[in-house]
Design an enzyme around this catalytic site. Structure first.
Site, PDB file in Angstrom:
ATOM      1  N   ALA A  10      43.126  37.707  31.888  1.00  0.00           N
ATOM      2  CA  ALA A  10      44.493  37.782  31.703  1.00  0.00           C
ATOM      3  C   ALA A  10      44.044  38.215  29.861  1.00  0.00           C
ATOM      4  O   ALA A  10      42.798  37.987  29.290  1.00  0.00           O
ATOM      5  CB  ALA A  10      45.145  37.272  31.297  1.00  0.00           C
ATOM      6  N   GLY A  25      42.400  35.361  34.822  1.00  0.00           N
ATOM      7  CA  GLY A  25      43.075  36.079  35.837  1.00  0.00           C
ATOM      8  C   GLY A  25      42.546  37.027  36.636  1.00  0.00           C
ATOM      9  O   GLY A  25      42.699  37.337  37.962  1.00  0.00           O
ATOM     10  N   GLU A  66      41.672  35.179  39.932  1.00  0.00           N
ATOM     11  CA  GLU A  66      43.217  35.325  40.585  1.00  0.00           C
ATOM     12  C   GLU A  66      43.467  35.994  41.435  1.00  0.00           C
ATOM     13  O   GLU A  66      43.876  36.448  42.409  1.00  0.00           O
ATOM     14  CB  GLU A  66      44.028  34.560  39.512  1.00  0.00           C
ATOM     15  CG  GLU A  66      44.033  32.952  38.793  1.00  0.00           C
ATOM     16  CD  GLU A  66      44.479  32.759  37.477  1.00  0.00           C
ATOM     17  OE1 GLU A  66      44.901  33.302  36.766  1.00  0.00           O
ATOM     18  OE2 GLU A  66      45.428  31.929  37.695  1.00  0.00           O
ATOM     19  N   GLU A 101      40.440  28.716  31.250  1.00  0.00           N
ATOM     20  CA  GLU A 101      41.320  29.092  30.434  1.00  0.00           C
ATOM     21  C   GLU A 101      41.840  27.431  30.103  1.00  0.00           C
ATOM     22  O   GLU A 101      42.434  27.588  28.905  1.00  0.00           O
ATOM     23  CB  GLU A 101      43.299  28.563  31.758  1.00  0.00           C
ATOM     24  CG  GLU A 101      43.641  30.054  32.583  1.00  0.00           C
ATOM     25  CD  GLU A 101      42.575  30.253  33.782  1.00  0.00           C
ATOM     26  OE1 GLU A 101      41.423  29.514  33.712  1.00  0.00           O
ATOM     27  OE2 GLU A 101      43.629  31.137  34.529  1.00  0.00           O
TER      28      GLU A 101
END
Ligand code: CO8
Length: 290
Positions: free
Chosen positions: A98, A141, A144, A164
């Site tokens: 992200a 992300g 993911e 993260e």
């Protein structure tokens, strides 16, 4: 969102195909894509390819990029020619996570009341099979996003990680859940708690990816897999995908019951009749997606 909730059958009916036959930056509505490239590939142009294209930020998944991915998926979902979708990035990065710069100044209220990044989930609600072709970094992300896809192929230099924890946060889009189901508790826990990455071969060995290819062959191999899938009945492929995905949600007894019902349902399709007739008549089946 509503279009994604329609039944598989209605989604698979051929409709007016959007203008994405060659690599373009236009979506079906004619709006420009800023962060992705979209094209149809394969001998029969039946594989939709979405390439994340934000190289300066290693394909960091900013809000705009993920919204464009959602729009491209919507277009492929209703495109009667498309039987499978490939999501890929660049040789250097599938996606480095992200967008940290975009998230940096958010507070709890912003995230919670705005349901921050909830629309990412769209990738996992597409009824057509989605293949992730991962070269380079698939972090946070990015990892993911790959795991939301149905099949993950990796290039030899791919690296997967959930870093993260190093940013003072935790995975927020399925990393703790899908990774654990894919690789087991000990490795998932190690990756999530240390932020350490695994390489393509470790990812293959642990079950996170199904195939590893040389970097320059990865996308064409993913497209070949997509073509193979697209040559089958799109209607029945959607049922098969639904059945496999149910294994992650239901008990064994419930999953087996759903599988049996879907199996029975294939007997209501012309394609099941055609597939078995073709076998008996020693010819190639010609599926009509109905
Ligand atoms: N966000 C924003 N920018 C990024 C990101 C990122 N995730 N990753 C890289 N970039 C940018 C860098 O800032 C840099 O930009 P600039 O040149 O303007 O400084 C450019 O990309 C190139 O990066 P580097 O110079 O760092 O390249 P290196 O080759 O030295 O390092 C790495 C590559 C190792 C990939 C490094 O960039 C890195 O560690 N990136 C961050 C990886 C990371 O922590 N990812 C997890 C992010 S958090 C997350 O994904 C949470 C998901 C939650 C989803 C919730 C949904 C509901």
């Amino acid at each position: 969102m509503a279009s994604l909730c329609r039944s598989a059958a209605s989604l698979l009916k051929p409709r007016a195909a959007p203008a994405v036959r060659s690599a373009v930056r236009l979506c079906s509505s004619g709006a420009r894509y800023e962060y992705i490239l979209v094209e149809k590939r394969g001998e029969r142009s039946n594989v939709g390819v979405i390439q994340l294209n934000r190289p300066a930020a290693l394909n960091a998944l900013c809000d705009g990029l993920m919204k464009e991915v959602g729009r491209a998926l919507d277009a492929f979902e209703v495109d009667g020619d498309v039987g499978a979708i490939v999501i890929t990035g660049s040789d250097r990065a599938f996606a480095a996570g992200a967008d940290i710069k975009e998230m940096q100044n958010l507070n709890f209220q912003d995230c919670y009341s705005g349901n921050f990044l909830a629309h990412w989930n769209r990738v996992s609600t597409v009824t057509k099979p989605v293949i992730a072709a991962v070269n380079g970094f698939a972090l946070g992300g990015g990892c993911e996003l790959a795991m939301m896809c149905d099949i993950v192929y990796a290039g030899e230099k791919a690296q997967f990680g959930q870093p993260e924890i190093l940013l003072g946060t935790i995975p927020g889009s399925g990393g703790s859940q899908r990774l654990t189901r894919a690789v087991g508790k000990s490795l998932a826990m190690e990756m999530v708690l240390t932020g350490d990455r695994i390489n393509a071969h470790e990812a293959k060995q642990s079950g996170l990816v199904s195939k590893v290819y040389p970097v320059d062959q990865l996308v064409s191999e993913a497209v070949k897999c997509g073509e193979k899938i697209a040559s089958n009945s799109k209607l029945v492929s959607a049922m098969a995908k639904e059945a496999v995905n149910a294994a992650f949600e239901l008990t064994l007894a419930e999953g087996n019951r759903l599988e049996k019902r879907l199996f029975h349902a294939t007997f209501a399709t012309d394609d099941r009749r055609e597939g078995m007739a073709a076998f008996v008549e020693k010819r190639k089946a010609s599926f009509q997606d109905k």
